[in-house]
Design an enzyme around this catalytic site. Structure first.
Site, short mmCIF file in Angstrom:
data_model
loop_
_atom_site.label_atom_id
_atom_site.label_comp_id
_atom_site.label_asym_id
_atom_site.label_seq_id
_atom_site.Cartn_x
_atom_site.Cartn_y
_atom_site.Cartn_z
N GLY A 169 2.75 5.21 -10.27
CA GLY A 169 3.06 6.22 -11.29
C GLY A 169 3.90 5.55 -12.36
O GLY A 169 3.83 4.34 -12.55
N LYS A 174 9.46 5.61 -8.44
CA LYS A 174 9.81 4.47 -7.58
C LYS A 174 11.33 4.49 -7.42
O LYS A 174 12.02 5.20 -8.18
CB LYS A 174 9.34 3.15 -8.19
CG LYS A 174 10.03 2.79 -9.49
CD LYS A 174 9.62 1.40 -9.92
CE LYS A 174 10.52 0.93 -11.06
NZ LYS A 174 10.23 -0.44 -11.46
N LYS A 177 -0.43 5.19 -18.21
CA LYS A 177 -0.69 5.26 -19.66
C LYS A 177 -1.44 4.02 -20.15
O LYS A 177 -2.43 4.13 -20.87
CB LYS A 177 0.67 5.39 -20.37
CG LYS A 177 0.66 5.17 -21.86
CD LYS A 177 2.03 5.42 -22.44
CE LYS A 177 2.97 4.23 -22.34
NZ LYS A 177 2.70 3.12 -23.24
N ALA A 215 0.86 -1.20 0.00
CA ALA A 215 0.00 0.00 0.00
C ALA A 215 0.89 1.24 0.00
O ALA A 215 2.02 1.21 0.49
CB ALA A 215 -0.88 -0.01 1.25
N GLY A 216 0.40 2.32 -0.55
CA GLY A 216 1.20 3.54 -0.60
C GLY A 216 0.39 4.71 -1.13
O GLY A 216 -0.83 4.76 -0.95
N CYS A 225 4.37 3.59 -17.55
CA CYS A 225 3.57 2.49 -18.11
C CYS A 225 2.19 2.36 -17.50
O CYS A 225 1.19 2.39 -18.21
CB CYS A 225 4.32 1.18 -17.94
SG CYS A 225 5.91 1.22 -18.74
N ARG A 267 8.09 10.43 -14.66
CA ARG A 267 6.84 10.48 -15.42
C ARG A 267 5.67 9.99 -14.56
O ARG A 267 5.76 8.93 -13.95
CB ARG A 267 6.96 9.62 -16.70
CG ARG A 267 7.76 10.35 -17.78
CD ARG A 267 7.94 9.51 -19.00
NE ARG A 267 8.94 8.47 -18.79
CZ ARG A 267 9.29 7.58 -19.72
NH1 ARG A 267 8.73 7.62 -20.90
NH2 ARG A 267 10.20 6.67 -19.46
C1 UGA Z 1 5.60 -1.91 -14.90
C2 UGA Z 1 5.42 -3.43 -14.79
O1 UGA Z 1 5.81 -3.88 -13.49
C3 UGA Z 1 6.24 -4.16 -15.85
O2 UGA Z 1 5.97 -5.56 -15.80
C4 UGA Z 1 5.86 -3.62 -17.23
O3 UGA Z 1 6.62 -4.24 -18.24
C5 UGA Z 1 6.09 -2.13 -17.26
O4 UGA Z 1 5.29 -1.50 -16.24
C6 UGA Z 1 5.70 -1.66 -18.64
O5 UGA Z 1 4.51 -1.75 -18.99
O6 UGA Z 1 6.60 -1.32 -19.42
P1 UGA Z 1 7.38 -0.14 -13.95
O7 UGA Z 1 6.43 0.92 -14.39
O8 UGA Z 1 8.81 0.02 -14.29
O9 UGA Z 1 6.93 -1.59 -14.57
O10 UGA Z 1 7.30 -0.22 -12.38
P2 UGA Z 1 6.72 -1.12 -11.20
O11 UGA Z 1 7.85 -1.62 -10.40
O12 UGA Z 1 5.76 -2.12 -11.68
O13 UGA Z 1 5.97 -0.01 -10.32
C7 UGA Z 1 4.97 0.82 -10.87
C8 UGA Z 1 4.35 1.69 -9.80
O14 UGA Z 1 3.55 0.91 -8.93
C9 UGA Z 1 5.33 2.43 -8.91
O15 UGA Z 1 4.90 3.77 -8.75
C10 UGA Z 1 5.28 1.67 -7.60
O16 UGA Z 1 5.55 2.50 -6.49
C11 UGA Z 1 3.84 1.22 -7.58
N1 UGA Z 1 3.60 0.01 -6.75
C12 UGA Z 1 4.10 -1.19 -7.11
C13 UGA Z 1 2.84 0.13 -5.59
O17 UGA Z 1 2.35 1.23 -5.24
N2 UGA Z 1 2.61 -1.00 -4.84
C14 UGA Z 1 3.10 -2.21 -5.18
O18 UGA Z 1 2.85 -3.19 -4.45
C15 UGA Z 1 3.87 -2.31 -6.35
#
Ligand code: UGA
Length: 426
Positions: A252, A315, A258, A247-248, A255, A322
């Site tokens: 953002g 993150k 969008k 949770a947070g 990906c 972005r």
């Molecule tokens: C994400 C997907 O994880 C990839 O599998 C995918 O290929 C990529 O998008 C894409 O479509 O190109 P990414 O955007 O780099 O990758 O980052 P994530 O690590 O997935 O985190 C995305 C956001 O979710 C961050 O803001 C993170 O803080 C948030 N998040 C993630 C949470 O708030 N809680 C969680 O439990 C996990």
């Protein structure tokens, strides 16, 4: 094999570097000549752990060019890894994709065009049609979506959970599967539309989990439960699993926002109202703003108060801002009349925050005279900060931990008022 990668952004560079590492000859092509010059000089324009080393190690098999002709010489597979940003209507802007398709010359042997960019379902069929109209029957088309996350992109590429290949002609799917020889992962072969949907549905499933746990967190706050224990307790159920239950203050990045919008729009354009996804997106918007309420409850008014944002990237492990929650938070705080300072170990916020936010040289400098600190990104540097020293610098020892990254008890012992997300506060 000989591979051309069109687009030298995150996806293109990681794809190029990893295929070179697997032993293929790779040319990365981008229209931005400055970027190409930098890459030729060994300068990598993005922050991605391990990428610079991988590019350097495979230098012999990797070239960079701005020229289409050079990129396409004797090529077997052309990867499209260009941007597909949202248009004002929320649809994906495919201009850069069409440019690549239209740039392809007629070839007298089989060449496979492999789509890595995230595109709406149906794009492959339209591309196929356009190729056929131009008489390019020798050009095969494959959808080969990427599932790499920023910060772990190289590991995700070389050790993926699966490889998805959607093709109109199984010969083309065979070629793309062979390219991945050396990677140990299940291969999902599908029709093109299904491969396109797998990408969008995977990201939609992940954002749904995030908004779900964020709503559970909000109910935990209202009822006295602790979302960290709840996530642990439900995550051990094998049918649910432990990941993406942090949770947070919302997701953002380049990906999730969008792609969820694009899928919502794709459904709407096809006459379907994707109610669940609409709610997931709305919950995420509200989640970013809940921090303001938490600050106001204790500080009464934000006007004239100094709020320090710790972390700007969407993150940890990336300089990418972005769609970062930090941007919405900064905007909301400024609108409420607060003075805002910020620090991030990697992301450079100066350009994006319009000079209205003080970008501090260190976390402690950002906290100087602050009435509250907000942990926006769970960087190790912020978790491991000398919080006793931080308390000395702040006007009021008050932390809103937007990522549940800190040790609440330790902070309370240091005299801090601590508020996490989905946890009972004191
Ligand atoms: C994400 C997907 O994880 C990839 O599998 C995918 O290929 C990529 O998008 C894409 O479509 O190109 P990414 O955007 O780099 O990758 O980052 P994530 O690590 O997935 O985190 C995305 C956001 O979710 C961050 O803001 C993170 O803080 C948030 N998040 C993630 C949470 O708030 N809680 C969680 O439990 C996990």
């Amino acid at each position: 094999m000989r591979i051309a990668v069109f687009g030298a952004g995150y996806v293109g560079l990681v794809t190029g570097a990893c295929f070179a590492d697997l032993g293929h000859d790779v040319v990365v092509r981008d229209v931005a000549e400055g970027k190409i010059d930098a890459l030729r000089d060994g300068r990598v324009p993005i922050h991605e752990p391990g990428l610079e080393e991988l590019l350097e190690r495979n230098g012999e098999r990797l070239r960079f060019t701005a020229s289409v002709e050079e990129a396409l010489e004797d090529v077997d597979v052309v990867f499209v890894a260009v941007g597909t940003p949202p248009t004002p209507s929320g649809d994906a802007d495919l201009t850069a994709v069409w440019t690549v398709v239209d740039e392809l010359p007629d070839v007298d042997r089989r060449v496979v065009l492999a789509m890595k960019s995230t595109v709406p379902v149906g794009t492959g069929r339209t591309v196929r049609h356009r190729l056929d109209e131009r008489g390019l029957e020798n050009v095969g088309y494959v959808s080969n979506p990427e599932f790499t996350a920023e910060g772990t992109a190289i590991r995700d590429f070389l050790h993926p959970d699966r490889i998805v290949i959607g093709a109109f002609d199984s010969r083309d799917a065979d070629v793309v599967e062979q390219l991945h020889a050396g990677i140990d992962a299940p291969v999902v072969r599908a029709d093109v539309a299904s491969a396109e949907m797998i990408k969008l549905a995977a990201n939609a499933a992940l954002v749904t989990r995030i908004s779900f746990i964020n709503e559970i967190a909000n109910v935990c706050e209202a009822t006295g439960a602790d979302v960290l224990r709840v996530a642990e307790g439900i995550g051990l159920d094998r049918r649910i699993g432990p990941s993406f239950l942090r949770a947070g203050i919302g997701y953002g990045g380049s990906c999730f926002p969008k792609d969820s919008l694009a899928l919502k729009q794709l459904a709407a354009n096809s006459g379907y109202n994707f109610q669940l996804l609409n709610a997931v997106i709305e919950v995420n918007e509200l989640q970013k703003r809940r921090v303001i309420g938490k600050l106001e409850r204790r500080l009464e008014t934000l006007r004239g108060k100094k709020i320090a944002l710790l972390g700007l990237a969407f993150k940890p492990g990336t300089d990418d801002m972005r769609e970062a929650p930090s941007l919405v938070l900064a905007g909301r705080l400024l609108a409420e009349g607060a003075e805002v300072s910020a620090w991030d170990p990697v992301a450079d916020g100066s350009g994006r925050l319009d000079g209205k936010v003080e970008i501090a040289p260190s976390a402690l400098d950002a906290l100087d005279g602050a009435d509250a600190a907000v942990v926006v990104t769970e960087w190790a540097e912020i978790r491991d900060l000398d919080w006793a020293a931080a308390g000395e610098r702040m006007r009021r020892r008050f932390v809103v931990d937007g990522r549940n990254a800190l040790d609440a008890e330790a902070l309370r012992e240091l005299g801090f008022e601590y508020e996490g997300i989905g946890r009972t506060s004191s």
